[in-house]
Design a protein around this motif. Sequence first.
Motif, mmCIF file in Angstrom:
data_model
loop_
_atom_site.group_PDB
_atom_site.id
_atom_site.type_symbol
_atom_site.label_atom_id
_atom_site.label_comp_id
_atom_site.label_asym_id
_atom_site.label_seq_id
_atom_site.Cartn_x
_atom_site.Cartn_y
_atom_site.Cartn_z
ATOM 1 N N LYS A 202 0.596 -1.355 0.538
ATOM 2 C CA LYS A 202 0.102 0.014 -0.183
ATOM 3 C C LYS A 202 0.787 1.393 -0.229
ATOM 4 O O LYS A 202 1.498 1.434 1.072
ATOM 5 C CB LYS A 202 -0.972 0.254 1.085
ATOM 6 C CG LYS A 202 -2.366 0.745 1.295
ATOM 7 C CD LYS A 202 -3.845 0.571 -0.116
ATOM 8 C CE LYS A 202 -4.416 1.870 0.504
ATOM 9 N NZ LYS A 202 -4.905 1.608 1.717
ATOM 10 N N ASN A 203 0.619 2.268 -1.125
ATOM 11 C CA ASN A 203 0.955 3.429 -1.156
ATOM 12 C C ASN A 203 3.168 3.043 -0.849
ATOM 13 O O ASN A 203 3.713 3.756 -0.173
ATOM 14 C CB ASN A 203 1.257 3.668 -0.296
ATOM 15 C CG ASN A 203 0.058 4.319 -0.439
ATOM 16 O OD1 ASN A 203 -0.925 4.303 -1.346
ATOM 17 N ND2 ASN A 203 -1.292 5.002 0.384
ATOM 18 N N MET A 204 3.600 1.432 -1.080
ATOM 19 C CA MET A 204 4.634 2.271 -1.290
ATOM 20 C C MET A 204 5.869 1.572 0.095
ATOM 21 O O MET A 204 6.804 1.892 0.313
ATOM 22 C CB MET A 204 6.193 2.585 -1.685
ATOM 23 C CG MET A 204 5.856 2.573 -3.249
ATOM 24 S SD MET A 204 6.984 3.764 -4.548
ATOM 25 C CE MET A 204 6.048 4.721 -4.234
ATOM 26 N N LYS A 205 4.683 1.502 1.528
ATOM 27 C CA LYS A 205 4.939 1.566 3.121
ATOM 28 C C LYS A 205 4.800 -0.046 3.637
ATOM 29 O O LYS A 205 6.240 0.168 4.309
ATOM 30 C CB LYS A 205 4.059 2.917 3.764
ATOM 31 C CG LYS A 205 4.453 4.174 3.334
ATOM 32 C CD LYS A 205 3.390 4.919 4.138
ATOM 33 C CE LYS A 205 3.554 6.387 3.876
ATOM 34 N NZ LYS A 205 4.023 6.904 2.933
ATOM 35 N N ASP A 206 4.246 -0.346 2.739
ATOM 36 C CA ASP A 206 4.187 -1.626 3.740
ATOM 37 C C ASP A 206 4.064 -2.516 2.579
ATOM 38 O O ASP A 206 4.517 -2.867 1.645
ATOM 39 C CB ASP A 206 3.183 -1.803 4.916
ATOM 40 C CG ASP A 206 1.707 -1.498 3.650
ATOM 41 O OD1 ASP A 206 0.836 -1.637 4.444
ATOM 42 O OD2 ASP A 206 2.001 -1.410 2.732
ATOM 43 N N LEU A 207 4.019 -4.538 2.932
ATOM 44 C CA LEU A 207 4.094 -5.165 2.305
ATOM 45 C C LEU A 207 2.974 -6.222 3.200
ATOM 46 O O LEU A 207 3.027 -7.069 3.834
ATOM 47 C CB LEU A 207 5.202 -6.839 2.066
ATOM 48 C CG LEU A 207 4.965 -7.260 1.099
ATOM 49 C CD1 LEU A 207 4.239 -6.482 -0.630
ATOM 50 C CD2 LEU A 207 6.161 -7.634 0.433
ATOM 51 N N THR A 208 1.924 -6.464 2.398
ATOM 52 C CA THR A 208 0.449 -8.318 2.391
ATOM 53 C C THR A 208 0.774 -8.468 1.966
ATOM 54 O O THR A 208 0.738 -8.564 0.329
ATOM 55 C CB THR A 208 -0.366 -6.978 2.525
ATOM 56 O OG1 THR A 208 -0.918 -5.975 3.868
ATOM 57 C CG2 THR A 208 -1.482 -8.664 3.589
ATOM 58 N N CYS A 209 1.117 -10.088 2.467
ATOM 59 C CA CYS A 209 0.610 -11.284 0.904
ATOM 60 C C CYS A 209 -0.247 -11.929 2.029
ATOM 61 O O CYS A 209 -0.327 -11.987 3.259
ATOM 62 C CB CYS A 209 1.577 -12.047 1.340
ATOM 63 S SG CYS A 209 3.438 -10.826 0.948
ATOM 64 N N LYS A 210 -0.986 -12.554 0.985
ATOM 65 C CA LYS A 210 -1.422 -13.711 1.889
ATOM 66 C C LYS A 210 -1.298 -15.355 0.577
ATOM 67 O O LYS A 210 -0.972 -15.123 -0.273
ATOM 68 C CB LYS A 210 -2.931 -13.459 0.568
ATOM 69 C CG LYS A 210 -3.526 -13.748 -0.210
ATOM 70 C CD LYS A 210 -5.132 -13.332 0.335
ATOM 71 C CE LYS A 210 -5.409 -12.768 -1.078
ATOM 72 N NZ LYS A 210 -5.388 -12.242 -2.663
ATOM 73 N N TRP A 211 -2.071 -16.270 1.121
ATOM 74 C CA TRP A 211 -1.247 -17.739 0.779
ATOM 75 C C TRP A 211 -2.590 -18.640 0.884
ATOM 76 O O TRP A 211 -3.209 -18.310 1.766
ATOM 77 C CB TRP A 211 -0.215 -18.128 1.227
ATOM 78 C CG TRP A 211 -0.194 -18.814 2.542
ATOM 79 C CD1 TRP A 211 -0.280 -19.223 3.603
ATOM 80 C CD2 TRP A 211 -0.018 -17.076 3.664
ATOM 81 N NE1 TRP A 211 -0.508 -19.450 4.260
ATOM 82 C CE2 TRP A 211 -0.557 -17.903 5.071
ATOM 83 C CE3 TRP A 211 0.352 -16.109 3.577
ATOM 84 C CZ2 TRP A 211 -0.497 -17.245 6.179
ATOM 85 C CZ3 TRP A 211 0.611 -15.080 4.957
ATOM 86 C CH2 TRP A 211 0.844 -16.451 6.006
ATOM 87 N N ALA A 212 -2.338 -19.563 -0.116
ATOM 88 C CA ALA A 212 -3.700 -20.212 0.292
ATOM 89 C C ALA A 212 -2.443 -21.761 1.154
ATOM 90 O O ALA A 212 -1.108 -22.669 0.323
ATOM 91 C CB ALA A 212 -4.304 -21.454 -0.928
ATOM 92 N N PRO A 213 -3.203 -22.609 2.064
ATOM 93 C CA PRO A 213 -2.001 -24.041 2.349
ATOM 94 C C PRO A 213 -3.049 -25.188 1.847
ATOM 95 O O PRO A 213 -3.537 -24.731 0.861
ATOM 96 C CB PRO A 213 -3.854 -24.425 3.727
ATOM 97 C CG PRO A 213 -4.686 -23.261 3.602
ATOM 98 C CD PRO A 213 -4.610 -22.754 2.306
ATOM 99 N N GLY A 214 -2.366 -25.858 1.188
ATOM 100 C CA GLY A 214 -1.524 -26.722 0.125
ATOM 101 C C GLY A 214 -2.883 -27.864 0.004
ATOM 102 O O GLY A 214 -3.694 -28.189 1.059
#
Lengths: 368, 221
Positions: free
Chosen positions: A112-124
């Motif tokens: 968001k606006n180069m200030k942070d990083l959010t990641c999401k994933w899925a379980p296998g």
Amino acid sequence: VSPAADPAVISPQDPTLLIGSSLVATCTVSPDFPLKAEDLYWTLNGRRLPAASYATLGPSTLSVALARLNGSRQQSGDNLVCHSRDGGILAGSCLYVGLPPEKPVNITCWSKNMKDLTCKWAPGTEGETFLHTNYTLKYKRRWYGQDNTCQEYHTAGTYSCHIPKDLALFTPYEIWVEASNRLGVAVSDVVMLDILDVVTTDPPSDVHVSRVGDLEDQLSVRWSSPPALKDFLFQAKYQIQYRVEDSSEWKVVDDVGNQTSCRLAGLRPGTVYFVQVRCNPFSIYGSKKAGIWSDWSNPTAASTPRSERAAGGCDPKGGEQNTTLRRELKQFFGWVKKHAYGCSNLGIKLYDQWRVWLQKSHKTRNQV
Amino acid sequence: STGDSWGIFTFLCAALCNLPALPALNCSEELGAGQSIQQTYDLTRYLEHQLRTLAGTYLNYLGPPFNEPDFNPPRLARAERVPSATVDLDLWRGLTDNARLAANYRAYSRLLCYLRVLDGQVGTAELRHRLAHFCASLQGLVLSIGGVMSSLGYPLPAGPAGPPAPPGAPAAPNDFLKKMDDFWLLKELQTWLWRSAKDFNRLKKKVPPAVVTLRLEARGF
């Protein structure tokens, strides 16, 4: 009088097992207790186990054989309990039966606006391991730096994590997710990205939708570029979507480009429209790559004017007007191809000029 | 020391009213001790209701037989840490107001500690969320009881940590015994809330609302 020692001891105590495995558990009554093996029985998750699976291993030791165990009924472990004849609980053991975790997949991240990083994933796969599985998101700068661990989980759903600060730009990051439970660990594939490639922003602010004079089929949309990015070198791409009040079908206007205003045309007179705008921070610091679309702005409503002379109007007339309009538009586009140089920016202005020209020519035609 | 109890009461009142404690308390309601007791009573009923849902969810997480309605395991030695609500009826009737309130205050302070330890451990996200919410409400109850005690001029019992059982101390030696501890914690919580309702009902009758009225004005803190 509560005894200091436990009435009985179960072995194994709180074991972890793979689905389908078998287990022999023993219950040994403490010497302080006047109970014999024949005074005991077993339950698993509240259900009495058949005596046929019991075996007496000693005067005060009774065993039970469990075959082909299913995955644990609850993540806190199956409750295997040794009882005395009257139902009293002597001891218990929690069985953790499940599968090792699968590699987490589909890691997607955005900043968001180069200030942070959010990641999401899925379980296998389907993800049901029957055991509590811990997920840890890790990241490091490629070529140097140590592994860092993400701390803020569940910010964008169950399988997500948020890195709030200390991120460098213009450098690739390696990101991966480790899943672990009692039976093992699984590590996802590594995702490599530069923060600048996954930038998103707030939706455009101050979205205003207004009429265009008396024109019944047009609305003018105006907005402001998201303020957070004003210090950064980037070009914004915008998209508009709009719909009629009582419909759920959105129409998308794609080629809005870099401007902060646009005219919607071909609308129905006397109708309320809902309009939303979103922004894509295109070409941050000249990267030539598109970023990630922001959320849509909150819907703004406006209505097209209804002309007075349509007072006696009813559907057939409306239909007629539509086909007339479409024919006109087709003619217009043909005209544009010939006379304009494909600048969509000038499209609407040209269209208005053309309408004026058309009305003039209609007048002269009708006068004849 | 009257100043101290004023300060304490003001703070507790602010906590109850969700107002900032400084500078001026615009707590224009006259919180007579009688009204505080009523509020505390209401809070115990609310918590009782909340506990029903929390306990249901938690016991299902523990799995059968813990979630069976007639489940009644032995209360082992280690479970004695949790203060018991059950008390001889004559003893209960004969309690002074101070003793009655102090017993409640001590019990809930301890129970809150144990619940918070529970919250830190494994469980589903939903459970942790419910637990956190319940702990916040329980904290409110402890403050509320403290408020009543102060308004009646009683000193608050010495710190909730009191005797043994800091989190490090004898935790259950295996997972099954820990489940039993959790079961008894919830059971005692239930019993205490049920008993507190009766305690505060009794107190309500003995402290009429009009008698002890404390007016709070801007005191220029």
